[in-house]
Design a protein around this motif. Structure first.
Motif, PDB file in Angstrom:
ATOM      1  N   TYR A  49       0.919  -1.157   0.071  1.00  0.00           N
ATOM      2  CA  TYR A  49      -0.035  -0.048   0.036  1.00  0.00           C
ATOM      3  C   TYR A  49       0.695   1.246  -0.096  1.00  0.00           C
ATOM      4  O   TYR A  49       2.102   1.221   0.357  1.00  0.00           O
ATOM      5  CB  TYR A  49      -0.960   0.027   1.167  1.00  0.00           C
ATOM      6  CG  TYR A  49      -1.898  -1.141   1.541  1.00  0.00           C
ATOM      7  CD1 TYR A  49      -2.784  -1.077   0.921  1.00  0.00           C
ATOM      8  CD2 TYR A  49      -1.474  -2.241   2.322  1.00  0.00           C
ATOM      9  CE1 TYR A  49      -4.010  -2.148   1.161  1.00  0.00           C
ATOM     10  CE2 TYR A  49      -2.300  -3.170   2.332  1.00  0.00           C
ATOM     11  CZ  TYR A  49      -3.583  -3.276   1.958  1.00  0.00           C
ATOM     12  OH  TYR A  49      -4.443  -4.181   2.002  1.00  0.00           O
ATOM     13  N   ILE A  75     -10.217  -3.752   0.532  1.00  0.00           N
ATOM     14  CA  ILE A  75     -10.037  -4.448   1.786  1.00  0.00           C
ATOM     15  C   ILE A  75     -11.106  -5.796   1.774  1.00  0.00           C
ATOM     16  O   ILE A  75     -12.069  -5.661   1.795  1.00  0.00           O
ATOM     17  CB  ILE A  75     -10.324  -3.648   2.966  1.00  0.00           C
ATOM     18  CG1 ILE A  75      -9.406  -2.545   2.808  1.00  0.00           C
ATOM     19  CG2 ILE A  75     -10.112  -4.603   4.253  1.00  0.00           C
ATOM     20  CD1 ILE A  75      -9.695  -1.385   4.096  1.00  0.00           C
ATOM     21  N   GLU A  80      -7.106  -8.335   6.551  1.00  0.00           N
ATOM     22  CA  GLU A  80      -6.626  -7.210   6.079  1.00  0.00           C
ATOM     23  C   GLU A  80      -6.798  -5.612   6.806  1.00  0.00           C
ATOM     24  O   GLU A  80      -6.152  -4.816   6.929  1.00  0.00           O
ATOM     25  CB  GLU A  80      -7.099  -6.760   4.671  1.00  0.00           C
ATOM     26  CG  GLU A  80      -6.294  -8.041   3.523  1.00  0.00           C
ATOM     27  CD  GLU A  80      -7.044  -7.887   2.300  1.00  0.00           C
ATOM     28  OE1 GLU A  80      -7.300  -6.814   1.647  1.00  0.00           O
ATOM     29  OE2 GLU A  80      -6.852  -8.827   1.568  1.00  0.00           O
ATOM     30  N   ILE A  84      -4.390  -3.187   8.384  1.00  0.00           N
ATOM     31  CA  ILE A  84      -4.287  -1.671   7.924  1.00  0.00           C
ATOM     32  C   ILE A  84      -4.606  -0.779   9.241  1.00  0.00           C
ATOM     33  O   ILE A  84      -3.977   0.412   9.523  1.00  0.00           O
ATOM     34  CB  ILE A  84      -5.329  -1.424   6.856  1.00  0.00           C
ATOM     35  CG1 ILE A  84      -4.826  -2.205   5.487  1.00  0.00           C
ATOM     36  CG2 ILE A  84      -5.622   0.151   6.772  1.00  0.00           C
ATOM     37  CD1 ILE A  84      -5.913  -1.990   4.409  1.00  0.00           C
ATOM     38  N   TYR A  87      -1.647  -0.668  11.681  1.00  0.00           N
ATOM     39  CA  TYR A  87      -0.556   0.016  10.911  1.00  0.00           C
ATOM     40  C   TYR A  87      -1.029   1.512  10.969  1.00  0.00           C
ATOM     41  O   TYR A  87      -0.141   2.570  11.538  1.00  0.00           O
ATOM     42  CB  TYR A  87      -0.500  -0.336   9.427  1.00  0.00           C
ATOM     43  CG  TYR A  87       0.638   0.709   8.840  1.00  0.00           C
ATOM     44  CD1 TYR A  87       1.882   0.518   8.782  1.00  0.00           C
ATOM     45  CD2 TYR A  87       0.411   1.823   8.118  1.00  0.00           C
ATOM     46  CE1 TYR A  87       2.989   1.262   8.331  1.00  0.00           C
ATOM     47  CE2 TYR A  87       0.859   2.831   7.468  1.00  0.00           C
ATOM     48  CZ  TYR A  87       2.610   2.290   7.524  1.00  0.00           C
ATOM     49  OH  TYR A  87       3.446   3.185   7.307  1.00  0.00           O
ATOM     50  N   ILE A 163      -5.574   5.423   0.497  1.00  0.00           N
ATOM     51  CA  ILE A 163      -4.781   4.555   0.693  1.00  0.00           C
ATOM     52  C   ILE A 163      -4.834   3.579  -0.752  1.00  0.00           C
ATOM     53  O   ILE A 163      -5.872   3.312  -1.318  1.00  0.00           O
ATOM     54  CB  ILE A 163      -5.272   3.249   1.608  1.00  0.00           C
ATOM     55  CG1 ILE A 163      -5.304   4.041   3.053  1.00  0.00           C
ATOM     56  CG2 ILE A 163      -4.412   2.292   1.818  1.00  0.00           C
ATOM     57  CD1 ILE A 163      -6.107   3.126   4.069  1.00  0.00           C
ATOM     58  N   GLN A 165      -3.522   0.697  -3.356  1.00  0.00           N
ATOM     59  CA  GLN A 165      -3.082  -0.889  -3.249  1.00  0.00           C
ATOM     60  C   GLN A 165      -2.181  -1.128  -4.481  1.00  0.00           C
ATOM     61  O   GLN A 165      -2.796  -0.827  -5.670  1.00  0.00           O
ATOM     62  CB  GLN A 165      -4.452  -1.857  -3.060  1.00  0.00           C
ATOM     63  CG  GLN A 165      -4.007  -3.152  -3.076  1.00  0.00           C
ATOM     64  CD  GLN A 165      -5.487  -4.000  -2.945  1.00  0.00           C
ATOM     65  OE1 GLN A 165      -6.379  -3.514  -2.302  1.00  0.00           O
ATOM     66  NE2 GLN A 165      -5.627  -4.812  -3.928  1.00  0.00           N
TER      67      GLN A 165
END
Length: 176
Positions: A49, A75, A80, A84, A87, A163, A165
């Motif tokens: 990401y 997502i 996942e 995220i 993080y 975000i 990917q």
């Protein structure tokens, strides 16, 4: 001998099918596109990401992610979502930091699909009471509620972080 070779073939096939070969196992991945500078994708969980550092509309975030060789994040599981969320919290993002993701109901109200693949979302983690305001709030973002990042629908023209990917078959060169 025939059974032995069949066993070896089946074992090799099983190993290949169960291996996580979709992405390399490195912490970052640099991608350079012809129209932009090199972007560094971070491995969070099993995907790569980019966490956008500027606030833009959902439509602008879609174009930025494409320019960077990816798409808005899709997502696909609780695993996942947890990766995220952990993080983002670990980076110090709080309840004032919202992040655009790929879900939207621009075609049919409250039928959320992914702009990444055009399919219904395989996973959602809506905040309590969400989605709301049908016909007005069409684009999905993540926001911190009750100690976890959760999903919400919002006005697509508002500004938030985003975000991206990394796609396995990117339009750009991946440096691996």
């Amino acid at each position: 001998m025939k059974y032995f070779l069949s066993f070896i073939f089946a074992t090799c096939l099983f190993s290949v099918l169960t291996a996580d070969i979709a992405v390399p196992h490195i912490p970052t991945l640099d991608v350079t596109c012809a129209v932009s500078e090199t972007q560094t994708y971070l491995r969070i969980g099993k995907k790569y990401y980019i966490i956008g550092k500027s606030k833009v509309t959902w439509f602008d975030s879609l174009h930025l992610c494409r320019r960077f060789g990816g798409d808005l994040a899709l997502i696909e599981s609780a695993e996942e979502m947890d990766a995220i969320s952990s993080y983002l919290k670990g980076q110090g993002y709080d309840g004032n930091a919202w992040f655009w993701i790929s879900g939207n109901d621009l075609v049919i109200n409250h039928h959320f699909i992914s702009v990444t693949n055009g399919l219904p979302l395989p996973f959602t983690a809506w905040s309590p009471g969400q989605p709301d305001v049908p016909g007005v709030e069409h684009c999905m973002h993540l926001w911190l509620r009750d100690g976890q990042f959760q999903m919400n629908n919002w006005l697509c023209t508002e500004k938030a972080f985003y975000i991206c990917q990394r796609q396995n078959n990117t339009r750009c060169y991946g440096g691996y």
